[in-house]
Scaffold this motif. Sequence first.
Motif, PDB file in Angstrom:
ATOM      1  N   PRO A 190      -1.558  -2.692  -4.255  1.00 51.00           N
ATOM      2  CA  PRO A 190      -2.319  -3.115  -3.069  1.00 51.00           C
ATOM      3  C   PRO A 190      -3.614  -3.835  -3.422  1.00 51.00           C
ATOM      4  CG  PRO A 190      -2.621  -0.796  -3.403  1.00 51.00           C
ATOM      5  CD  PRO A 190      -1.608  -1.241  -4.401  1.00 51.00           C
ATOM      6  N   ALA A 206       0.244   5.521   3.693  1.00 49.51           N
ATOM      7  CA  ALA A 206      -0.183   5.216   2.322  1.00 49.51           C
ATOM      8  C   ALA A 206      -1.487   5.919   1.996  1.00 49.51           C
ATOM      9  CB  ALA A 206      -0.327   3.706   2.150  1.00 49.51           C
ATOM     10  N   LEU A 254       1.688   6.915  -6.528  1.00 49.53           N
ATOM     11  CA  LEU A 254       0.642   7.855  -6.936  1.00 49.53           C
ATOM     12  C   LEU A 254       1.117   9.292  -6.833  1.00 49.53           C
ATOM     13  CD1 LEU A 254      -2.647   6.486  -5.364  1.00 49.53           C
ATOM     14  CD2 LEU A 254      -2.149   6.797  -7.746  1.00 49.53           C
ATOM     15  N   VAL A 255       1.926   9.584  -5.812  1.00 46.72           N
ATOM     16  CA  VAL A 255       2.381  10.963  -5.653  1.00 46.72           C
ATOM     17  C   VAL A 255       3.506  11.297  -6.619  1.00 46.72           C
ATOM     18  CG1 VAL A 255       3.460  12.559  -4.045  1.00 46.72           C
ATOM     19  CG2 VAL A 255       1.610  11.107  -3.280  1.00 46.72           C
ATOM     20  N   ARG A 256       4.424  10.343  -6.843  1.00 42.09           N
ATOM     21  CA  ARG A 256       5.651  10.680  -7.558  1.00 42.09           C
ATOM     22  C   ARG A 256       5.596  10.472  -9.070  1.00 42.09           C
ATOM     23  NH1 ARG A 256      10.030  12.946  -5.796  1.00 42.09           N
ATOM     24  NH2 ARG A 256      11.250  11.521  -7.069  1.00 42.09           N
ATOM     25  N   PHE A 257       4.736   9.547  -9.545  1.00 43.72           N
ATOM     26  CA  PHE A 257       4.782   9.219 -10.962  1.00 43.72           C
ATOM     27  C   PHE A 257       4.160  10.322 -11.811  1.00 43.72           C
ATOM     28  CE2 PHE A 257       5.244   4.327 -10.572  1.00 43.72           C
ATOM     29  CZ  PHE A 257       6.576   4.510 -10.290  1.00 43.72           C
ATOM     30  N   ARG A 260       0.810   5.951 -13.055  1.00 40.42           N
ATOM     31  CA  ARG A 260       0.129   5.889 -11.754  1.00 40.42           C
ATOM     32  C   ARG A 260      -0.769   4.661 -11.664  1.00 40.42           C
ATOM     33  NH1 ARG A 260      -1.504  11.829 -12.259  1.00 40.42           N
ATOM     34  NH2 ARG A 260       0.489  12.801 -11.826  1.00 40.42           N
ATOM     35  N   MET A 261      -1.390   4.288 -12.795  1.00 41.27           N
ATOM     36  CA  MET A 261      -2.209   3.070 -12.782  1.00 41.27           C
ATOM     37  C   MET A 261      -1.363   1.849 -12.476  1.00 41.27           C
ATOM     38  SD  MET A 261      -4.709   3.529 -16.002  1.00 41.27           S
ATOM     39  CE  MET A 261      -5.268   1.853 -15.869  1.00 41.27           C
ATOM     40  N   ALA A 292      -0.888   1.757  -8.819  1.00 37.36           N
ATOM     41  CA  ALA A 292      -2.097   1.590  -8.020  1.00 37.36           C
ATOM     42  C   ALA A 292      -2.568   0.149  -7.932  1.00 37.36           C
ATOM     43  CB  ALA A 292      -3.212   2.453  -8.604  1.00 37.36           C
ATOM     44  N   ALA A 328       2.173   1.901  -3.381  1.00 40.98           N
ATOM     45  CA  ALA A 328       1.153   2.509  -4.237  1.00 40.98           C
ATOM     46  C   ALA A 328       0.987   3.989  -3.917  1.00 40.98           C
ATOM     47  CB  ALA A 328      -0.179   1.792  -4.047  1.00 40.98           C
ATOM     48  N   GLY A 329       0.994   4.336  -2.628  1.00 39.68           N
ATOM     49  CA  GLY A 329       0.850   5.749  -2.250  1.00 39.68           C
ATOM     50  C   GLY A 329       1.988   6.586  -2.798  1.00 39.68           C
ATOM     51  N   SER A 377       0.832  -1.209   0.000  1.00 37.54           N
ATOM     52  CA  SER A 377       0.000   0.000   0.000  1.00 37.54           C
ATOM     53  C   SER A 377       0.860   1.249   0.000  1.00 37.54           C
ATOM     54  CB  SER A 377      -0.924   0.004   1.208  1.00 37.54           C
ATOM     55  OG  SER A 377      -1.731  -1.136   1.210  1.00 37.54           O
ATOM     56  N   LEU A 378       1.945   1.209   0.782  1.00 38.47           N
ATOM     57  CA  LEU A 378       2.841   2.365   0.829  1.00 38.47           C
ATOM     58  C   LEU A 378       3.467   2.618  -0.536  1.00 38.47           C
ATOM     59  CD1 LEU A 378       4.096   4.476   2.698  1.00 38.47           C
ATOM     60  CD2 LEU A 378       6.002   2.923   3.037  1.00 38.47           C
ATOM     61  N   LEU A 436      -0.937   9.482 -15.927  1.00 38.45           N
ATOM     62  CA  LEU A 436      -1.999   8.572 -15.498  1.00 38.45           C
ATOM     63  C   LEU A 436      -1.611   7.105 -15.635  1.00 38.45           C
ATOM     64  CD1 LEU A 436      -5.017   8.257 -14.644  1.00 38.45           C
ATOM     65  CD2 LEU A 436      -5.512   8.054 -17.050  1.00 38.45           C
ATOM     66  N   LEU A 462      -8.501   6.762  -9.571  1.00 37.57           N
ATOM     67  CA  LEU A 462      -7.420   5.824  -9.291  1.00 37.57           C
ATOM     68  C   LEU A 462      -6.972   5.932  -7.834  1.00 37.57           C
ATOM     69  CD1 LEU A 462      -6.028   3.954 -11.271  1.00 37.57           C
ATOM     70  CD2 LEU A 462      -4.209   5.613 -11.437  1.00 37.57           C
TER      71      LEU A 462
END
Lengths: 134, 85
Positions: free
Chosen positions: A41, B15, A25-28, A34-35, A38, A21-22, A18-19, A31, B34
């Motif tokens: 998790p 997260a 999501l912030v750094r990439f 980021r998918m 994502a 993915a978080g 999960s971390l 879209l 997403l």
Amino acid sequence: MVNDVIVSVLLVGGALMSLAAGIGLVRFPDLLSRMHAATKPQVLGLLLFLLALAVEFESWPLVPVLVLCWIFQLLTSPVSAHMVGRAGYRTRHLRRDLLTLDELDDVVARAAEGDPAGPDRTEATRREAGGGTA
Amino acid sequence: MTTVVYVAGGILAIAVLLALYRAVRGPSILDRVLALDVVLAVVGAGLVLNMVAGRHLDNLVLLVTISLIGFIGSVTVARFVTDRK
């Protein structure tokens, strides 16, 4: 005792998914990347957590329920990812300079050329039906 | 065991904060969808963590429901994103 260690490793591993993915999501940058982050998790993280649950409870009747839960997630998450990716491609929410290969581009161009009614009709049916060329 | 639950819970909290940051900032609605999918995945992970910590199985139905809601939500939103110029 051994079970506790296994459960601990599985829980922390799932949380780290999960971390990841978080952070992704912030750094990439766009879209599609980021998918990619994502999905961690949703499938692998859930698998680790469900395994932790199974090891913790040590009961066979529980296993089919957990398998059902995971299979369900496994069936639904590619479908929703496909829908999101397709909508993102059509609305141009992607950075072309980051792509190394766009196989869909040729297909779309060929379909637009081959359509006898011209690109206008293709555009209209695409918007209307949500299906079409792409 | 308690320590592990707290550690995993802390990681999940970080997260979910990062995912919510993307849901607030996200330039397009697809980015938000997403990010909220990831938030739902983390909520499901929290439910499992709660079951392991309390040694009960009350949340299993919620786990399936949450994945169903995430599926319907993202498919619906992606379906209605159109190319407005």
